[in-house]
Every structure is written in structure tokens, then in C-alpha cells.
Design a protein around this motif. Structure first.
Motif, PDB file in Angstrom:
ATOM      1  N   THR A  64     -13.459 103.591 -69.740  1.00  0.00           N
ATOM      2  CA  THR A  64     -12.265 103.955 -68.970  1.00  0.00           C
ATOM      3  C   THR A  64     -12.532 104.084 -67.469  1.00  0.00           C
ATOM      4  O   THR A  64     -11.594 104.263 -66.699  1.00  0.00           O
ATOM      5  CB  THR A  64     -11.625 105.252 -69.513  1.00  0.00           C
ATOM      6  N   GLN A  65     -13.784 103.957 -67.047  1.00  0.00           N
ATOM      7  CA  GLN A  65     -14.055 103.897 -65.608  1.00  0.00           C
ATOM      8  C   GLN A  65     -13.421 102.646 -65.006  1.00  0.00           C
ATOM      9  O   GLN A  65     -12.975 102.654 -63.863  1.00  0.00           O
ATOM     10  CB  GLN A  65     -15.559 103.887 -65.344  1.00  0.00           C
ATOM     11  N   CYS A  66     -13.384 101.564 -65.778  1.00  0.00           N
ATOM     12  CA  CYS A  66     -12.792 100.303 -65.306  1.00  0.00           C
ATOM     13  C   CYS A  66     -11.472  99.981 -66.007  1.00  0.00           C
ATOM     14  O   CYS A  66     -10.657  99.222 -65.481  1.00  0.00           O
ATOM     15  CB  CYS A  66     -13.764  99.145 -65.545  1.00  0.00           C
ATOM     16  N   HIS A  67     -11.296 100.504 -67.197  1.00  0.00           N
ATOM     17  CA  HIS A  67     -10.089 100.235 -67.995  1.00  0.00           C
ATOM     18  C   HIS A  67      -9.374 101.568 -68.244  1.00  0.00           C
ATOM     19  O   HIS A  67      -9.566 102.198 -69.286  1.00  0.00           O
ATOM     20  CB  HIS A  67     -10.476  99.590 -69.343  1.00  0.00           C
ATOM     21  N   PRO A  68      -8.542 102.015 -67.303  1.00  0.00           N
ATOM     22  CA  PRO A  68      -7.880 103.321 -67.451  1.00  0.00           C
ATOM     23  C   PRO A  68      -7.056 103.412 -68.733  1.00  0.00           C
ATOM     24  O   PRO A  68      -6.329 102.486 -69.094  1.00  0.00           O
ATOM     25  CB  PRO A  68      -6.981 103.415 -66.219  1.00  0.00           C
ATOM     26  N   LYS A  69      -7.198 104.518 -69.407  1.00  0.00           N
ATOM     27  CA  LYS A  69      -6.537 104.733 -70.699  1.00  0.00           C
ATOM     28  C   LYS A  69      -5.011 104.566 -70.593  1.00  0.00           C
ATOM     29  O   LYS A  69      -4.402 103.933 -71.451  1.00  0.00           O
ATOM     30  CB  LYS A  69      -6.891 106.129 -71.216  1.00  0.00           C
ATOM     31  N   ALA A  70      -4.414 105.103 -69.552  1.00  0.00           N
ATOM     32  CA  ALA A  70      -2.958 104.999 -69.396  1.00  0.00           C
ATOM     33  C   ALA A  70      -2.520 103.540 -69.300  1.00  0.00           C
ATOM     34  O   ALA A  70      -1.497 103.148 -69.875  1.00  0.00           O
ATOM     35  CB  ALA A  70      -2.497 105.778 -68.168  1.00  0.00           C
ATOM     36  N   ALA A  71      -3.290 102.725 -68.609  1.00  0.00           N
ATOM     37  CA  ALA A  71      -2.953 101.301 -68.483  1.00  0.00           C
ATOM     38  C   ALA A  71      -3.087 100.591 -69.824  1.00  0.00           C
ATOM     39  O   ALA A  71      -2.282  99.709 -70.158  1.00  0.00           O
ATOM     40  CB  ALA A  71      -3.845 100.637 -67.444  1.00  0.00           C
ATOM     41  N   LEU A  72      -4.109 100.954 -70.615  1.00  0.00           N
ATOM     42  CA  LEU A  72      -4.274 100.350 -71.944  1.00  0.00           C
ATOM     43  C   LEU A  72      -3.122 100.731 -72.866  1.00  0.00           C
ATOM     44  O   LEU A  72      -2.600  99.900 -73.609  1.00  0.00           O
ATOM     45  CB  LEU A  72      -5.601 100.796 -72.565  1.00  0.00           C
ATOM     46  N   ILE A  73      -2.724 101.997 -72.809  1.00  0.00           N
ATOM     47  CA  ILE A  73      -1.602 102.465 -73.629  1.00  0.00           C
ATOM     48  C   ILE A  73      -0.334 101.704 -73.259  1.00  0.00           C
ATOM     49  O   ILE A  73       0.404 101.244 -74.130  1.00  0.00           O
ATOM     50  CB  ILE A  73      -1.424 103.993 -73.480  1.00  0.00           C
ATOM     51  N   GLU A  74      -0.096 101.543 -71.973  1.00  0.00           N
ATOM     52  CA  GLU A  74       1.088 100.813 -71.508  1.00  0.00           C
ATOM     53  C   GLU A  74       1.037  99.350 -71.941  1.00  0.00           C
ATOM     54  O   GLU A  74       2.036  98.798 -72.415  1.00  0.00           O
ATOM     55  CB  GLU A  74       1.199 100.912 -69.986  1.00  0.00           C
ATOM     56  N   LYS A  75      -0.109  98.731 -71.820  1.00  0.00           N
ATOM     57  CA  LYS A  75      -0.261  97.304 -72.150  1.00  0.00           C
ATOM     58  C   LYS A  75      -0.029  97.025 -73.638  1.00  0.00           C
ATOM     59  O   LYS A  75       0.473  95.972 -74.006  1.00  0.00           O
ATOM     60  CB  LYS A  75      -1.666  96.851 -71.751  1.00  0.00           C
ATOM     61  N   THR A  76      -0.366  97.985 -74.498  1.00  0.00           N
ATOM     62  CA  THR A  76      -0.275  97.756 -75.945  1.00  0.00           C
ATOM     63  C   THR A  76       0.838  98.567 -76.603  1.00  0.00           C
ATOM     64  O   THR A  76       0.883  98.688 -77.827  1.00  0.00           O
ATOM     65  CB  THR A  76      -1.624  98.080 -76.615  1.00  0.00           C
ATOM     66  N   LYS A  77       1.776  99.072 -75.808  1.00  0.00           N
ATOM     67  CA  LYS A  77       2.822  99.958 -76.341  1.00  0.00           C
ATOM     68  C   LYS A  77       3.780  99.260 -77.304  1.00  0.00           C
ATOM     69  O   LYS A  77       4.365  99.901 -78.167  1.00  0.00           O
ATOM     70  CB  LYS A  77       3.609 100.601 -75.204  1.00  0.00           C
ATOM     71  N   ASP A  78       3.943  97.943 -77.179  1.00  0.00           N
ATOM     72  CA  ASP A  78       4.919  97.251 -78.011  1.00  0.00           C
ATOM     73  C   ASP A  78       4.306  96.535 -79.217  1.00  0.00           C
ATOM     74  O   ASP A  78       4.979  95.732 -79.862  1.00  0.00           O
ATOM     75  CB  ASP A  78       5.697  96.237 -77.163  1.00  0.00           C
ATOM     76  N   LEU A  79       3.052  96.819 -79.523  1.00  0.00           N
ATOM     77  CA  LEU A  79       2.461  96.207 -80.712  1.00  0.00           C
ATOM     78  C   LEU A  79       3.181  96.732 -81.946  1.00  0.00           C
ATOM     79  O   LEU A  79       3.518  97.920 -82.011  1.00  0.00           O
ATOM     80  CB  LEU A  79       0.968  96.531 -80.794  1.00  0.00           C
ATOM     81  N   PRO A  80       3.413  95.877 -82.922  1.00  0.00           N
ATOM     82  CA  PRO A  80       4.117  96.342 -84.123  1.00  0.00           C
ATOM     83  C   PRO A  80       3.266  97.324 -84.927  1.00  0.00           C
ATOM     84  O   PRO A  80       2.059  97.162 -85.046  1.00  0.00           O
ATOM     85  CB  PRO A  80       4.364  95.054 -84.915  1.00  0.00           C
ATOM     86  N   GLY A  81       3.903  98.365 -85.420  1.00  0.00           N
ATOM     87  CA  GLY A  81       3.228  99.327 -86.282  1.00  0.00           C
ATOM     88  C   GLY A  81       2.739 100.561 -85.554  1.00  0.00           C
ATOM     89  O   GLY A  81       3.112 101.667 -85.896  1.00  0.00           O
ATOM     90  N   ALA A  82       1.899 100.379 -84.568  1.00  0.00           N
ATOM     91  CA  ALA A  82       1.340 101.524 -83.839  1.00  0.00           C
ATOM     92  C   ALA A  82       0.656 101.021 -82.583  1.00  0.00           C
ATOM     93  O   ALA A  82       0.361  99.837 -82.455  1.00  0.00           O
ATOM     94  CB  ALA A  82       0.337 102.260 -84.720  1.00  0.00           C
ATOM     95  N   ASN A  83       0.409 101.924 -81.676  1.00  0.00           N
ATOM     96  CA  ASN A  83      -0.325 101.586 -80.467  1.00  0.00           C
ATOM     97  C   ASN A  83      -1.783 102.024 -80.681  1.00  0.00           C
ATOM     98  O   ASN A  83      -2.070 103.219 -80.700  1.00  0.00           O
ATOM     99  CB  ASN A  83       0.274 102.305 -79.257  1.00  0.00           C
ATOM    100  N   PRO A  84      -2.706 101.068 -80.834  1.00  0.00           N
ATOM    101  CA  PRO A  84      -4.089 101.444 -81.138  1.00  0.00           C
ATOM    102  C   PRO A  84      -4.763 102.251 -80.030  1.00  0.00           C
ATOM    103  O   PRO A  84      -5.718 102.979 -80.292  1.00  0.00           O
ATOM    104  CB  PRO A  84      -4.794 100.096 -81.323  1.00  0.00           C
ATOM    105  N   HIS A  85      -4.262 102.168 -78.808  1.00  0.00           N
ATOM    106  CA  HIS A  85      -4.865 102.905 -77.701  1.00  0.00           C
ATOM    107  C   HIS A  85      -4.239 104.281 -77.508  1.00  0.00           C
ATOM    108  O   HIS A  85      -4.616 105.017 -76.599  1.00  0.00           O
ATOM    109  CB  HIS A  85      -4.783 102.078 -76.411  1.00  0.00           C
ATOM    110  N   ASN A  86      -3.273 104.621 -78.362  1.00  0.00           N
ATOM    111  CA  ASN A  86      -2.615 105.923 -78.279  1.00  0.00           C
ATOM    112  C   ASN A  86      -2.564 106.591 -79.648  1.00  0.00           C
ATOM    113  O   ASN A  86      -1.677 107.378 -79.929  1.00  0.00           O
ATOM    114  CB  ASN A  86      -1.201 105.755 -77.705  1.00  0.00           C
ATOM    115  N   ALA A  87      -3.515 106.262 -80.500  1.00  0.00           N
ATOM    116  CA  ALA A  87      -3.560 106.831 -81.844  1.00  0.00           C
ATOM    117  C   ALA A  87      -4.119 108.256 -81.774  1.00  0.00           C
ATOM    118  O   ALA A  87      -4.934 108.554 -80.907  1.00  0.00           O
ATOM    119  CB  ALA A  87      -4.443 105.964 -82.744  1.00  0.00           C
ATOM    120  N   PRO A  88      -3.710 109.112 -82.694  1.00  0.00           N
ATOM    121  CA  PRO A  88      -4.189 110.500 -82.649  1.00  0.00           C
ATOM    122  C   PRO A  88      -5.693 110.617 -82.887  1.00  0.00           C
ATOM    123  O   PRO A  88      -6.311 111.586 -82.469  1.00  0.00           O
ATOM    124  CB  PRO A  88      -3.407 111.194 -83.769  1.00  0.00           C
TER     125      PRO A  88
END
Length: 118
Positions: A64-88
Motif C-alpha cells: 500500500t506504499q505504492c498501491h493505496p488501499k482506498a484506490a484499490l477499493i474504488e477500482k474494484t467496487k463494481d466487481l460482481p459478488g463482493a469487493n475483494p479489496h474491501n472484504a472484512p
């Protein structure tokens, strides 16, 4: 020509053939995550530390020093089923993004989201 020389010559030809076929295969093989990082100018030390004889294993903080978590969550928010970068129970990037091996859908051990991991 002695039998030993003949055998040496055949082994040499076989070795060359194997090298060329491997290099041709390698050119067609998908690049690993580490290859993609190197192609973008990221040094091995960036993820593994300065002592490459005793490399550090990357953690989520490393990634996450180069790939900020918030940006990853935003980029994958529309994946069907769940967002793998925002899983509990998300938190270890290298579970899916192995870098030196083909990527793996780690979520598939329990879920059927059928993520295409890059």
C-alpha cells in the motif's frame, strides 16, 4: 569421432534445443507480477529490503506504499459478488498477488466469486 565425443555433441545439441524452446515458451508465458514491477522500474529492494540475501516478505503495508488501499477499493467496487479489496477479512495482498508465481483467487477457497486476479 569417439563415442564420448558423439555423446557430448548430442547432449550439447539437446541442451541448445531445450534452451531455445524454453526461451520461446517464456516469451509467450504471461508475465508474473514481479516482472511487471521490474518493467516499470521498481527495484527488488523496494518490496524485499536492501539485503537480497535475506529478503523481507512483503506485507500489506509494503504494497500500500505504492498501491493505496482506498484506490484499490474504488477500482474494484463494481466487481460482481463482493469487493475483494474491501472484504472484512482482507489484509494480505500476497494471498492473491503472489508476484513470483501466477496470481491466485484466494477467496475461492471459501467463496465462488470467480475473481480474475492480475
Amino acid at each position: 569421432m569417439t563415442p564420448l565425443n558423439s555423446l557430448t555433441k548430442l547432449l550439447g545439441i539437446g541442451l541448445l534445443a531445450a534452451m531455445f524452446s524454453c526461451s520461446a515458451f517464456a516469451a509467450d508465458a504471461p508475465k508474473m507480477g514481479a516482472d511487471k514491477h521490474v518493467a516499470k522500474g521498481v527495484a527488488c529492494q523496494t518490496c524485499h529490503g536492501t539485503d537480497l540475501k535475506n529478503p523481507n516478505l512483503p506485507t500489506e503495508e509494503t504494497c500500500t506504499q505504492c498501491h493505496p488501499k482506498a484506490a484499490l477499493i474504488e477500482k474494484t467496487k463494481d466487481l460482481p459478488g463482493a469487493n475483494p479489496h474491501n472484504a472484512p477479512h482482507n489484509g494480505d495482498c500476497v494471498n492473491c498477488h503472489l508476484m513470483h508465481e501466477p496470481p491466485e483467487d484466494y477467496c475461492a477457497q471459501c467463496h465462488k466469486f470467480n475473481f480474475k486476479v492480475k
